[in-house]
Enzyme design. Structure first.
Site, PDB file in Angstrom:
ATOM      1  N   ASN A   1     -35.570  35.624 104.817  1.00  0.00           N
ATOM      2  CA  ASN A   1     -36.345  34.958 105.855  1.00  0.00           C
ATOM      3  C   ASN A   1     -35.527  34.904 107.141  1.00  0.00           C
ATOM      4  O   ASN A   1     -34.346  34.560 107.122  1.00  0.00           O
ATOM      5  CB  ASN A   1     -36.690  33.532 105.430  1.00  0.00           C
TER       6      ASN A   1
ATOM      7  N   GLU B   1     -28.379  39.799 102.442  1.00  0.00           N
ATOM      8  CA  GLU B   1     -29.419  39.110 103.209  1.00  0.00           C
ATOM      9  C   GLU B   1     -29.092  39.080 104.698  1.00  0.00           C
ATOM     10  O   GLU B   1     -29.990  39.192 105.540  1.00  0.00           O
ATOM     11  CB  GLU B   1     -29.616  37.686 102.675  1.00  0.00           C
TER      12      GLU B   1
END
Length: 849
Positions: free
Chosen positions: A268, A299
């Site tokens: 995200n 990530e």
């Protein structure tokens, strides 16, 4: 109507009709524990008079307004909101009743048994933001998102934008976030609850101070090493900003560890979520720390590859995952001091890719994705590990400087936009001057793997006349490929293995001559792919294999040992080497291995070889021998070492005889001790589960342990232990529970499934009933569960451990019959079952050796 599926053709058509600019989303998370109200205001352009649809999965739409006009809520059908009579500029407002999920999809809600506190977090990849707000759910319809969240007074909220100061509203808190950057819906995030943690900051290369935050639920705070996480993060920032040639694109960077998470982590934008099993309740091994560091960096790499620049459609998922996988390992190896040998650990990931690539369902790295159902099952070893291995080849092919110069141009040209394969290839061609069309075709657009082996002739004096690397197609439909690799020779010199020859070269076509090997003394071991640069199946000649297996413990380099064992493992899986020979090879290598990631891979392969690949006649003897050897290695391991801890878990898993099981129980109860072996909570659960499987311990001991570990993880471990009992009634009840109980979270389902299969290698007859019922109900299970849950159940329930073990349950035959009778079954289900059947076929073939 197609319901919750979305085809590529529909997505392409919708993006031609509508251009979305902004979402304003208000969520009331303070209403009740089952549902929440979601209000979405969407601003977008469209063709005058056009019609299209928004995606939404909700219990009910309370109201629908289009350009100031109230519309009939009957426009919401089958998870879509039909919109017609649109204008050039449009504003649509949707107020809906949405539902918290307990499957790790959408907005997941969890109540911690340790303290009764409730937490929420979102997981939207691939198509699950529509479970929280009305949205054009496809990656190429980027927009800005403004979130407003109402919560209980003791909660905090994190999202893609910096967390604001909340306002008080009737005893509740209202959090009004500023608009996000231009991003895809699947990387938006809402994490809400009484999370706790630590903050810090770093300075970006453009001079901005980037706030950092690391958070978790309160019951895990004492285990959270936020400083360590931020230290790894800072190293990643420095490396990626330098190599990408572009500063971090977002305004802050939060990392939040959340419960009952399906994935390892999710990228995200500016608000990464991790499964909180990465918070170690016991002293972590070096491999566990490397794994967490790799995930953190993976990530972070996505903030550029995936978030700043996003694939247009899911067929280019590799533009996200392959790059993040490659860059995280590169950063570990070059951007940190602790993990300079990260490419050795990468072999465990590469094994995943090679295994996936040899299944009947293999696919190109750039995969054909017709719809969401296709992509749901495509987060696999090809998209991640093979893609990363191929990118490593690409860097060598175009040159490192050219590669990263091209990436800089790519980000500059496509920032905040969407791309396809040609966009990246074009920049690489421009930077390197190489025509990559042929390279891309064979590496990215064709599936499968090739095989590389040495071929040579000897002169009369024993020197090499000619040494060549021969390449053969292995997977049907795959072409011969260009490889950058090294060929080496090894000899035993004064009791030590020494590398006596080495050449790095380009291999292409069927046969490539190793020119520098002409006239040298024939080495005892000729090793193709020394250094593990290539992605291919590797074979050794018979003399080299014999020398390598006889002297495996004398190789001082972990990577060389690993390449040899990887080649042997591949031979086992191709039914060219008996499992017992591989077991002997690994047992000889384990005492000298220092790389814990590689050691963990070998122990997993050892489990598979002993339990699945040995013949029925020798299985019991092999299992007992393996368990006995592991116990001896455990007692001989260095005090307090990672090897000792890893061997303790392995010995517990493999304990077979009553004597071996009692040895594990004596360690658990401290009747016996090993210097330096910390009986932490994780190891005690592992020992207890082994004792329950053997019938030495039972519910009393499980209840006592659960009282000491009254946590979510403790409840899962207790469930695993209870279902590990080798009792027919227990097994039948466990099967019903993890297969058909809709109230189980995915993590609890996995725990029950793991416990269920305990004892299958020694008492396969206990599982016959479940195996038959699995196939009878597979279609119903798939159709009545959410995609991720359905995949978990299929993976847990498939009776691979019974392949070749029972006369009245032929797993392969039953599976093939199911496929024949269900030709119209959902493609995702057919793919998963086909892969499991293929693994069962392998097991049966290997058992015959």
């Amino acid at each position: 109507m197609p319901g919750q599926n979305l085809t590529r053709a529909e997505a392409e058509e919708r993006s031609k009709i509508a251009t979305v600019y902004h979402y304003d989303v208000e969520l009331n998370l303070a209403e009740n524990e089952e549902t929440f109200t979601s209000k979405t205001v969407v601003d977008f352009d469209a063709h005058e008079g056009a019609e299209t649809f928004l995606d939404l999965i909700a219990d009910e739409v309370y109201s629908l307004e289009v350009n100031g006009e109230q519309r009939d809520t009957a426009a919401f059908q089958d998870s879509r909101i039909h919109l017609d009579g649109l204008k050039d500029r449009n504003r649509v407002t949707v107020v809906a009743k949405c539902r918290y999920m307990h499957t790790g999809e959408g907005l997941h809600r969890f109540t911690d048994p340790a303290d009764g506190k409730s937490y929420c977090y979102s997981q939207f990849e691939v198509p699950d933001s529509r479970r929280v707000f009305a949205v054009f759910e496809q990656p190429d319809m980027k927009a800005q998102f403004t979130f407003h969240v109402i919560t209980p007074a003791d909660w905090v909220v994190f999202s893609n934008s910096p967390t604001p100061t909340p306002s008080d509203v009737d005893g509740l808190k209202r959090w009004d976030f500023t608009p996000t950057e231009q991003i895809s819906s699947y990387i938006t995030a809402i994490i809400a609850g009484p999370y706790v943690g630590k903050t810090g900051s770093l300075v970006s290369t453009d001079g901005r101070e980037i706030p950092l935050g690391v958070y978790c639920r309160q019951s895990l705070e004492s285990y959270l090493d936020a400083d360590w996480v931020m230290d790894v993060t800072r190293k990643g920032f420095a490396f990626f900003e330098k190599e990408y040639g572009r500063p971090y694109p977002f305004r802050k960077y939060d990392q939040i560890f959340v419960p009952e998470y399906n994935a390892g982590a999710m990228e995200n934008a500016g608000c990464v979520t991790f499964r909180d099993q990465y918070i170690f309740r016991a002293k972590p091994t070096a491999a566990e720390l490397e794994g967490l560091a790799n995930t953190i960096l993976h990530e972070l790499a996505h903030m550029w590859f995936g978030d700043l620049v996003t694939m247009r459609w899911w067929n280019d998922l590799w533009l996200n995952e392959s790059f993040a996988e490659f860059m995280s390992h590169l950063c570990l190896a070059e951007g940190t001091e602790e993990w300079k040998n990260a490419w050795i650990g990468f072999m465990a990931r590469k094994d995943w890719g090679m295994r996936q690539d040899q299944m009947p369902t293999t696919h190109p790295i750039v995969a054909p994705i017709r719809d969401l159902a296709d992509v749901e099952v495509n987060f696999d070893g090809i998209t991640y590990a093979k893609g990363a291995a191929v990118l490593r080849q690409l860097v060598s092919y175009v040159g490192r400087d050219n590669f990263f110069a091209a990436l800089g141009k790519y980000f500059e040209k496509h920032a905040w936009q969407n791309t396809t394969l040609p966009d990246l290839m074009g920049e690489l061609e421009a930077a390197s001057g190489r025509d990559l069309e042929a390279w891309s075709k064979v590496w990215l657009e064709e599936a499968g793997v090739t095989l590389l082996r040495p071929d040579f002739n000897l002169n009369e004096d024993g020197t090499l006349g000619e040494l060549a690397v021969v390449q053969e197609t292995f997977t049907p439909g795959s072409s011969l490929r260009p490889h950058r690799l090294a060929v080496a020779g090894y000899d035993l010199v004064d009791g030590r293995i020494e590398r006596t020859f080495h050449e790095e070269l380009d291999v292409a076509g069927e046969r490539t001559i190793v020119e520098s090997a002409r006239g040298i003394k024939r080495p005892a071991l000729i090793l193709v792919n020394d250094g593990d640069l290539a992605y291919a199946k590797i074979r050794m000649d018979e003399d080299s294999l014999r020398f390598a297996t006889a002297n495996i413990d004398k190789f001082e380099d972990s990577l060389t040992r690993s390449i040899i064992i990887a080649s042997a493992w591949d031979m086992v899986r191709d039914a060219q080497m008996p499992a017992r020979k591989f077991i002997d090879l690994v047992m000889a290598a384990l005492p000298v291995e220092q790389d814990i990631t590689v050691m963990g891979l070998w122990l997993r392969q050892l489990d598979t070889a002993a339990a699945y690949y040995t013949s029925n006649e020798e299985r019991r003897e092999v299992l007992e021998r393996v368990a006995g050897r592991l116990l001896l290695l455990l007692r001989a391991a260095s005090s307090g070492s990672d090897q000792q801890r890893l061997l303790a878990f392995a010995a517990a898993r493999r304990a077979t005889t009553q004597e071996q099981s009692e040895a594990i129980e004596h360690l658990r109860s401290s009747e016996d001790t090993l210097m330096g072996l910390d009986l932490d909570v994780e190891l005690r659960w592992a020992f207890l589960t082994a004792s329950v499987t053997a019938g030495i311990a039972g519910d009393l001991q499980i209840d006592q342990m659960l009282a000491e570990d009254a946590t979510m993880t403790g409840e899962q471990k207790a469930t695993q232990a209870r279902t590990a009992k080798t009792d027919q009634a227990v097994k039948d009840a466990a099967f019903e529970n993890f297969m058909y109980n809709p109230d189980l979270s995915n993590d609890m389902r996995i725990a029950a499934g793991r416990g269920y299969w305990a004892g299958a290698s020694t008492k396969p007859e206990l599982f016959a009933t479940g195996a038959k019922k699995f196939f009878d109900t597979a279609l119903d299970v798939w159709n009545t569960n959410t995609p991720h849950t359905a995949q978990s159940i299929m993976a847990l329930g498939f009776p691979t451990p019974l392949a070749g073990r029972l006369d009245d349950v032929d797993v392969v035959a039953i599976g093939e019959q199911w496929l024949e009778e269900h030709k119209d079954a959902p493609a995702g289900l057919v793919r998963l079952l086909s892969e499991s059947i293929s693994e069962a076929q392998r097991a049966v073939a290997i058992q015959q050796l």
